[in-house]
Design a protein around this motif. Structure first.
Motif, short mmCIF file in Angstrom:
data_model
loop_
_atom_site.label_atom_id
_atom_site.label_comp_id
_atom_site.label_asym_id
_atom_site.label_seq_id
_atom_site.Cartn_x
_atom_site.Cartn_y
_atom_site.Cartn_z
N THR A 194 -12.11 -1.50 2.46
CA THR A 194 -10.89 -1.13 3.17
C THR A 194 -10.44 0.30 2.90
OG1 THR A 194 -9.41 -1.89 1.41
CG2 THR A 194 -10.13 -3.53 3.03
N THR B 164 0.84 -1.19 0.00
CA THR B 164 0.00 0.00 0.00
C THR B 164 0.88 1.24 0.00
OG1 THR B 164 -0.16 0.01 2.43
CG2 THR B 164 -1.88 -1.16 1.21
N ASP C 33 -4.41 -2.25 -3.14
CA ASP C 33 -3.16 -3.02 -3.14
C ASP C 33 -2.48 -2.79 -4.49
OD1 ASP C 33 -1.10 -4.81 -2.97
OD2 ASP C 33 -2.35 -6.60 -3.01
N SER D 127 1.55 5.34 0.91
CA SER D 127 1.24 6.50 1.74
C SER D 127 2.08 7.66 1.22
CB SER D 127 1.57 6.23 3.21
OG SER D 127 1.40 7.40 4.00
N GLN E 255 -8.41 1.31 0.64
CA GLN E 255 -7.07 1.39 0.09
C GLN E 255 -6.89 0.33 -1.00
OE1 GLN E 255 -4.45 0.88 3.44
NE2 GLN E 255 -5.35 -1.06 4.04
N ALA F 94 -2.63 5.46 3.31
CA ALA F 94 -3.13 4.96 2.03
C ALA F 94 -4.54 5.43 1.72
CB ALA F 94 -3.06 3.43 2.02
N HIS F 95 -5.35 5.71 2.75
CA HIS F 95 -6.73 6.12 2.51
C HIS F 95 -6.83 7.49 1.85
CE1 HIS F 95 -6.96 3.19 5.86
NE2 HIS F 95 -8.08 2.82 5.29
N HIS F 96 -5.77 8.30 1.93
CA HIS F 96 -5.80 9.65 1.37
C HIS F 96 -5.20 9.72 -0.03
CE1 HIS F 96 -7.24 11.95 4.88
NE2 HIS F 96 -6.66 11.01 5.59
N THR F 97 -4.94 8.58 -0.65
CA THR F 97 -4.43 8.54 -2.02
C THR F 97 -5.38 7.76 -2.90
OG1 THR F 97 -2.13 8.63 -1.27
CG2 THR F 97 -2.51 7.85 -3.51
N ARG G 96 -11.17 11.89 4.16
CA ARG G 96 -11.45 10.52 3.71
C ARG G 96 -12.60 9.98 4.54
NH1 ARG G 96 -10.90 5.41 6.75
NH2 ARG G 96 -9.19 5.60 8.23
N THR H 75 -14.49 3.77 6.04
CA THR H 75 -14.72 2.63 5.15
C THR H 75 -15.86 1.76 5.69
OG1 THR H 75 -13.16 1.19 6.29
CG2 THR H 75 -12.28 2.66 4.60
N SER I 194 -11.59 1.73 -6.71
CA SER I 194 -12.08 1.91 -5.34
C SER I 194 -12.25 0.57 -4.65
CB SER I 194 -13.40 2.68 -5.33
OG SER I 194 -14.43 1.92 -5.93
#
Length: 673
Positions: free
Chosen positions: A117, A92, A121, A94, A119, A100-103, A451, A454, A113
């Motif tokens: 999760t 993942t 992989d 960053s 994020q 990772a959630h902000h990319t 974000r 999830t 999407s």
């Protein structure tokens, strides 16, 4: 959505396959343009951008010792990759310690999407047919884009190669066969076809298998004199298949579109943490993935001032997790999750003046997740994005501004749904060229983003919390860029330097409750991030037949936890965030040969939010080299590549107790036809 894509395809085929039946265009319908040859280097885009923009072309990717997308992303400044080891290990991204959630990760302009999760992989993406890889901090200066691409703090764009033909060529492609250490076997092929004067198609496929059973050194203490043993990684096997096809149509001088079909399936073992005296720990865990999507894009220019584009997508993903060693009543854990997503977007661009343009975009996404667990809530999230943006550009100044509104509607078939959310996200950026005769530019941007929680954050059994707030992020950036293009045998150089300040509020973290076996998701986190990124690229023609390509990047980051002054970890560095990290690469081209060298290095970091010496992880450096030779044969252009990865053979870990492979070898045969 399905009807839209079908009608788009049928209309395009009808228009292209029966040109004689098409009414003649009137003079007023035709736009006459003189022939213009535009030459732009990708480094120019990097220099002129108002926010940091890092680009790897297909040629540059070929100069790296890279098999997967994650291998390339490690060379980008400000990027931290969490790599759990091996080809099949989860990877993942960053960017600037925001997580990772902000990319967002987009594939040919449409965002990928995972509502479960949050994020992606990036280890599952191949480089076999990637033409361009771009990382944006903040957001792109191109305002004529789907609103969803403006929603995150950073964006990673994957652009695959479109069909290209020389002269009257009707078909071309390539076949690749790759093999290497630990049972790696990786064949692939790509075929491009010209179906008519205005329609082209491509088909690509790739299969990969690896045992992943690389050796490593397991140390039983931090001191040099402590005992150690030679072990071999188990349950690290992986097998995956990718199938992809695309159809590209130039309907007229004003209209074009494409349709893409993607399917990916994999089965892999999940090697557990290397526990002392118990290397068989979690040895039986398995993961199955299937991902399918169909996406379409259509773009039409009504006039020189007005332009419209629309995008549509249907995505289905399947995930099955099995742990046959779980010590519970059933003797195992088996979870199956299925997600369905429908997506539509409409964007309009208005060029009010030669220097000023405006855009408006609206996106609508519906996502539903099913699970095999009894009583699962089966949530659905309907999300709308509405964006307005403006851009001003002239020789000295480039400025963009946008405002994004995000609205969510949560529902659930069983139980209580999460809270609906409504947020505004502003963005402002500018790049200024103070000297007319020198390509030196000053730039700055501000962005506020967030974000969403999830589906796991909200609904995971005994963990999810329905009223979680979105995680807010603020970004400030100032920087300078410089580029030159000089005479023969003088290097062409591109330099960028940026300093940034990020703030994260309402950070979503897992927190133990009264029962240590039950955790809850809560908004308690606050993080302050200060850092600086530097990058350098050069190209030098040493002789007429010898060219040296080189690049380097460096990142300094101070990412401090500012959640609670009473906690012992207040002010400590975030886990797995090195203060110092960087990368370097060099490729020497001569007489149809290429010798390449790459370096990935990282300073020390901590595996825990409490920066005690017990959690300190040593820095590492990973050196790799490759040599490739090109031949002309009756079969076509043939390329042979040999690689030595982790040349020094030093064992290191990116994530604690998940060792990376030592020295390994790869060989590749490519035939272009």
């Amino acid at each position: 959505m399905r009807l839209f894509l079908q009608s788009l395809f049928l209309w395009g085929c009808a228009a292209l396959c029966t040109p004689a039946a098409t009414p003649a265009q009137s003079v007023s319908d035709t736009i006459g343009l003189p022939e213009v040859i535009v030459i732009e280097r990708f480094t120019d885009r990097k220099i002129q951008s108002t926010a940091p923009r890092n680009i790897f072309t297909g040629e540059q990717i070929g100069q790296l010792n890279a098999l997967q997308l994650s291998d390339v992303v490690k060379h980008l400044p400000g990027v931290t990759i969490r790599d759990y080891g091996g080809i099949g290990g989860l990877k993942t991204i960053s960017v600037r310690s925001l997580g990772a959630h902000h990319t967002v990760v987009s594939y040919n302009g449409i965002v990928l999407s995972d509502q479960q999760t949050g994020q992606i992989d990036i280890g599952r993406f191949s480089l076999d047919n990637v033409e361009l890889l771009t990382l944006h901090n903040g957001q792109d200066d191109r305002i004529f884009r789907p609103a969803r691409t403006f929603s995150a703090a950073s964006a990673l764009e994957i652009t695959t190669a479109a069909p290209h033909f020389a002269g009257n060529e009707r078909m071309n492609g390539k076949t690749t066969l790759r093999g290497g250490s630990f049972g790696l076997f990786n064949p692939s092929f790509l075929v491009n076809s010209r179906l008519s004067g205005r329609v082209t198609a491509s088909l690509s496929s790739e299969w990969m298998r690896s045992r992943g059973n690389y050796p490593y050194l397991l140390r039983y203490g931090a001191s040099a004199g402590d005992s150690a043993s030679r072990e071999r990684r188990i349950n690290g096997d992986v097998e995956n298949l990718r199938l992809e096809s695309s159809l590209h149509a130039q309907f007229s001088d004003r209209s074009r579109g494409d349709l893409r079909l993607y399917y990916y399936t994999s089965e892999r073992g999940l090697p557990g943490a290397t526990i002392f005296y118990n290397t068989l720990h979690n040895a039986g865990q398995r993961l199955w993935d299937r991902n399918f999507f169909l996406q379409g894009h259509y773009q039409h220019a009504f006039s020189r001032k007005w332009e419209m584009q629309t995008d549509g997508k249907y995505q289905q993903s399947y995930l099955r997790y099995l742990d046959p060693t779980y010590l519970g009543a059933e003797g195992k854990v088996e979870d199956i999750f299925t997600q369905h997503e429908h997506y539509g977007s409409l964007s309009v661009l208005y060029r009010a003046f030669p220097n000023l343009s405006f855009s408006i975009s609206g996106d609508l996404i519906s996502a539903t997740m099913h699970a095999n667990r009894q009583g699962f809530v089966t949530p659905t999230r309907l999300t709308s994005y509405t964006m307005v943006a403006a851009r001003w550009v002239n020789e000295q100044l480039l400025a963009t501004a946008s405002l994004l509104r995000t609205q969510t509607f949560e529902s659930a078939e069983n139980g209580t749904a999460g809270t609906n959310r409504n947020r505004l996200s502003p963005y402002l950026s500018a790049s200024f060229k103070p000297f007319q005769n020198h390509d030196l530019r000053l730039r700055a941007f501000y962005k506020k983003s967030f974000r969403l929680p999830t589906f796991n954050d909200l609904y995971y059994p005994q963990v999810g919390t329905r009223n979680l707030l979105p995680e807010d992020a603020e970004q400030y950036n100032i920087g300078v860029t410089y580029g030159n293009s000089t005479g023969n045998h003088m290097p062409q150089v591109t330099v960028t330097a940026d300093a940034y300040h990020n703030r994260v509020e309402n950070k979503i973290v897992a927190f133990p409750t009264g029962n240590l076996h039950q955790w809850a998701m809560i908004n308690v986190g606050k993080v302050i991030i200060n850092g600086a990124d530097f990058s350098l690229e050069s190209e030098t023609a040493m002789t007429e037949k010898m060219v040296l390509h080189a690049g380097a990047s460096y990142t300094w980051q101070r990412a401090a936890d500012r959640t609670d002054r009473q906690q012992v970890n207040y002010g400590h560095q975030l886990p797995y965030t090195p203060r110092h990290s960087g990368a370097a690469r060099a490729a020497l081209e001569f007489y149809r040969m290429q010798l390449s060298y790459t370096l990935i290095w990282s300073g020390s970091r901590y595996s825990n939010g409490y920066n005690d010496t017990a959690y300190r992880m040593k820095g590492y450096a990973d050196h790799s080299i490759s040599l490739q030779k090109e031949f002309s044969t009756h079969l076509g252009r043939l390329v042979l590549v040999g690689e030595v990865l982790n040349l020094i053979g030093r064992n290191y870990e990116i994530v604690r107790n998940y060792p990376m492979p030592g020295r390994s070898y790869r060989g590749t045969l490519i035939i272009h036809f």
